[in-house]
Design an enzyme around this catalytic site. Structure first.
Site, mmCIF file in Angstrom:
data_model
loop_
_atom_site.group_PDB
_atom_site.id
_atom_site.type_symbol
_atom_site.label_atom_id
_atom_site.label_comp_id
_atom_site.label_asym_id
_atom_site.label_seq_id
_atom_site.Cartn_x
_atom_site.Cartn_y
_atom_site.Cartn_z
ATOM 1 N N HIS A 50 -10.092 19.730 -1.298
ATOM 2 C CA HIS A 50 -9.770 18.320 -1.515
ATOM 3 C C HIS A 50 -10.973 17.531 -2.023
ATOM 4 O O HIS A 50 -10.820 16.606 -2.827
ATOM 5 C CB HIS A 50 -9.254 17.708 -0.207
ATOM 6 C CG HIS A 50 -8.599 16.380 -0.369
ATOM 7 N ND1 HIS A 50 -7.395 16.219 -1.013
ATOM 8 C CD2 HIS A 50 -8.978 15.145 0.024
ATOM 9 C CE1 HIS A 50 -7.062 14.944 -1.006
ATOM 10 N NE2 HIS A 50 -7.993 14.270 -0.392
ATOM 11 N N HIS A 97 -0.961 12.001 -1.566
ATOM 12 C CA HIS A 97 -1.037 11.970 -0.110
ATOM 13 C C HIS A 97 0.120 12.810 0.420
ATOM 14 O O HIS A 97 0.943 12.345 1.207
ATOM 15 C CB HIS A 97 -0.981 10.531 0.412
ATOM 16 C CG HIS A 97 -2.161 10.191 1.272
ATOM 17 N ND1 HIS A 97 -2.091 9.404 2.379
ATOM 18 C CD2 HIS A 97 -3.464 10.565 1.195
ATOM 19 C CE1 HIS A 97 -3.291 9.281 2.941
ATOM 20 N NE2 HIS A 97 -4.135 9.981 2.231
#
Length: 745
Positions: A50, A97
């Site tokens: 990430h 998300h």
């Protein structure tokens, strides 16, 4: 201060934190000693996929990133930055998300909106518009209904309270997203050229401030959580889901823009993924400096937080700000006025190291450069293998599918498509969002293929869209992704805009699975080819791997394209809606005997295995240029691209907005199902006043574009070859209300 003493973690600890054994060894080499737990935790989040893009960066570097209008290198700042002329620029970006939204859809989606907007205003740009791209599983499942309602409410509540209009987006359903929904949020803002704030840190002795909200335990390990597959144990990681406060964010927006305006900010960065450690390391590495940070000074809302918890927390609505020494009081006064925390927690050093202190002890001492993307973070060349299904999909033969036989069967397909959740109006979703905030949205009462938002004080508007048909990408990643870029550009062109640049959100499964990584590589190749063709460089974006579950497999590869365009003058805005009965309808572009990967083939005929639709990028480029000429010459009354659902769906969407109909004749050169419901690319329908017919045809003939007269706009009824397929009222009801009925709302 003393060095903290604690039992040193082992390679087993590193593996539990998501690090590979060889990565643990590399950390020991970097530090010239074994790391303590806080340091190991730091590396685990900063070297997670990430934050570091360790499994994707070698391919991301191959994307085209250059343009005279680019004001920042891709990935260099918090968001992409494109020059719009007249001394203004647009900052825009898309991010995911996904994992948080799978577990806690309301907060997961809400904080996604908050995070992407902070990326924009951290650069000194005021956000003026938002989009979103949402993917869910089978709409008949109670879980899907719950996730969709939670995500939409989270986006709506946060965006509406924050005060930025949500002006469009897309929603798509497929069984592959049953476990892993995708929630991608896009934001765009405007900033004066020369007043852009940088995400950097330099100047020995300059104070380092944390501003905004207090720090809690919510979101700890969020970056690592986003870098692993969803499983039954994922619910145990709910603390990794952040909690948002849009009202706090609104205060932070105004305070941040005011502080940047003072000219005393050296650097500023949002505390998104990985919190304090991410901001301190990335800003320090970029500025080739270091920092000393006293974690005791961090405002916290929970007692007895450990040093690593403070460093890794992803609590929302926080920024890290480096200020010119001696100007502290100016910055503090502004944040005090807005009733926000503004606490000096450290200062800039010339060591290029980050030293963190807690309770009087040095709890971590790490080199900034070795933590970050482009520095010492690992970069891997993963193996990739063409999946077996790819060649099987190519074997599809249209002759194995019966053509629609008569008007009654056309009617059956039309009802199926117009009511299908992938094609039916998403007005119920849109109604949860306030798209009138700021009174600059120009596509509020003028339906168009892309959203248009006026830039105050100018004639200009930005034209924005998000696009990706993941079914096409799954069938052929390279072609499908090139189509995604092309459709985004086509939508902007059909609205009257000029495509400028893209941001991307690359949603894929586990990168360690060779077949998944093959999809990723193909998508990068297709994106590169299309972006080069259309002159739309990649300004940055987001990679979201691990959208995969142990029992459900990976999602369709979903490289969502967020595209920015500009509209020079308001009179270029072009609606997709037919204007009045009697107008003539033309198809610009050529139909094909092709039903591959269409909604008709996939969900009506039940054939899942077929290649991507017919697509030629040179033909696409030509059709888009012709469309620009038609709009510029004011030769057309409406323009709408042919995409999901095919020609019939596009005609229906154009007709029902003004309660009109159409009467067309099918082209006998093609199968009727391919002509009406196939999704071959590079086609646009336009309507024209009879008085303009000769001028339109003259322009089309001069352009050497394929075109044909389909029929005319009528006062009502959707008619093909003399047979009314649907009444306008029924078509409008099917298209407008089917999603609400499916959701029982």
């Amino acid at each position: 201060m003393a060095q903290v003493t604690e039992a040193l973690p082992t390679v087993e600890t590193a593996k539990k934190l998501g690090l590979l054994p060889e990565e643990y060894d590399r950390i020991c080499e970097i530090l010239n000693r074994p790391p303590n737990f806080t340091e190991l935790s730091i590396f685990s989040v900063m070297w997670s996929e990430h934050c570091s893009y360790k499994n994707s960066i070698v391919w991301l570097k191959k994307l085209p990133k250059d343009s005279p209008k680019m004001l920042a290198k891709a990935g260099e700042e918090n968001a992409g930055l494109v020059d719009l002329g007249e001394g203004i620029a647009c900052a825009f970006k898309i991010e995911s998300h996904n994992h948080p939204s799978a577990l806690e859809p309301y907060q997961g989606a809400a904080t996604g909106v908050g995070g992407i907007n902070r990326d924009i205003f951290t650069m000194g740009a005021r956000p003026i518009a938002q989009l979103n791209s949402l993917r869910f599983g089978n709409i008949d499942l109670p879980k899907t209904k719950r996730l969709l309602k939670g995500v939409v409410k989270g986006i709506g509540d946060y965006g509406n309270a924050f005060g930025i209009p949500t002006v469009g987006g897309e929603v798509f359903f497929d069984d592959c997203y049953n476990v892993n929904p995708l929630v991608n949020a896009f934001s765009a803002g405007i900033v004066e050229v020369g007043k852009v704030a940088k995400a950097t840190s330099y100047g020995v002795g300059n104070p380092v401030f944390i501003v905004g909200s207090s720090t809690g335990k919510d979101g700890i390990g969020g970056a690592s959580f986003a870098s692993e597959d969803i499983s039954e144990k994922s619910t145990e990681k709910l603390p990794a889901v952040q909690v948002g406060d849009p009202f706090m964010e609104k205060l932070l927006l105004e305070a941040t823009l005011e502080v940047i305006e003072t000219g005393h900010v050296v650097g500023i960065q949002d505390m998104g993924a990985a919190g304090i450690i991410c901001s301190t390391s990335e800003m320090s590495a970029k500025g080739e400096h270091g920092m000393e940070i006293n974690l005791d000074l961090v405002p916290s809302r929970q007692q007895n937080m450990k040093g690593w918890e403070l460093l890794l927390s992803e609590s929302q609505e926080r920024m890290l700000v480096v200020v010119e020494k001696g100007k502290e009081h100016i910055i503090q006064d502004i944040f005090e006025k807005w009733d926000l925390n503004c606490v000096q927690i450290g200062e800039v050093t010339d060591t290029k190291r980050l030293r963190f202190y807690r309770d009087g002890e040095l709890v971590a001492d790490v080199p900034a450069e070795d933590l970050v993307l482009g520095g010492g973070a690992p970069q891997y060349h993963r193996e990739y293998t063409e999946p077996a299904y790819y060649q099987e999909f190519k074997k599809f033969d249209i002759q194995t599918v019966a053509d629609v036989a008569n008007a009654e069967e056309i009617r059956s397909v039309a009802r199926h498509l117009l009511s299908h959740p992938n094609i039916a109006s998403k007005k119920w979703v849109a109604e949860q969002y306030d798209h009138t905030i700021g009174t600059s949205t120009r596509t509020f009462n003028t339906p168009a293929d892309a959203a248009v938002v006026q830039i105050r004080g100018t004639e200009k508007a930005i034209v924005i869209t998000v696009d990706c048909n993941a079914r096409y990408v799954n069938a052929d990643p390279e072609v499908g992704t090139a189509i995604a870029v092309s459709e985004a550009a086509r939508n902007i062109v059909c609205t009257g805009g000029e495509p400028l640049a893209i941001t991307n959100n690359l949603n894929f499964g586990n990168p360690y699975v060779p077949e998944v990584y093959w999809q990723f590589v193909g998508a990068i190749k297709g994106m590169s080819r299309a972006c080069e063709k259309f002159g739309t460089p990649v300004t940055g974006g987001n990679v979201s791997f691990y959208n995969q579950s142990s029992d459900g497999g990976p999602v369709f590869p979903t490289p969502t394209i967020g595209m920015l365009g500009e509209m020079a003058t308001p009179d270029l805005l072009t609606t997709l809606a037919f204007q009045e009965a009697g107008d003539l309808i033309y198809l610009v572009g050529s139909s094909k005997n092709d039903i591959a990967s269409s909604e008709y083939l996939y969900s009506y005929r039940g054939v899942k295995a077929s290649p991507a639709p017919a697509f030629d990028i040179d033909e696409e480029y030509h059709i888009q240029n012709v469309t620009k000429e038609l709009i510029s010459a004011k030769a057309v009354a409406s323009v709408h691209d042919v995409s999901d659902g095919g020609l019939f769906t596009a005609l229906a969407e154009a007709a029902i907005w003004n309660n009109l109909g159409f009467a067309i004749e099918s082209d006998r050169e093609f199968r009727k199902d391919a002509f009406l419901f196939g999704e071959s690319q590079s086609r646009v329908i336009v309507s024209v006043k009879p008085a303009q017919q000769a001028a339109l045809e003259h322009l089309l003939l001069d352009s050497n574009a394929s075109f044909s007269l389909l029929g005319k706009v009528t006062a009502g009824g959707l008619t093909v070859d003399g047979a009314e397929i649907l009444a306008t009222a029924e078509a409008k009801d099917l298209h407008g209300n089917s999603l609400q009925r499916a959701l029982n709302v």
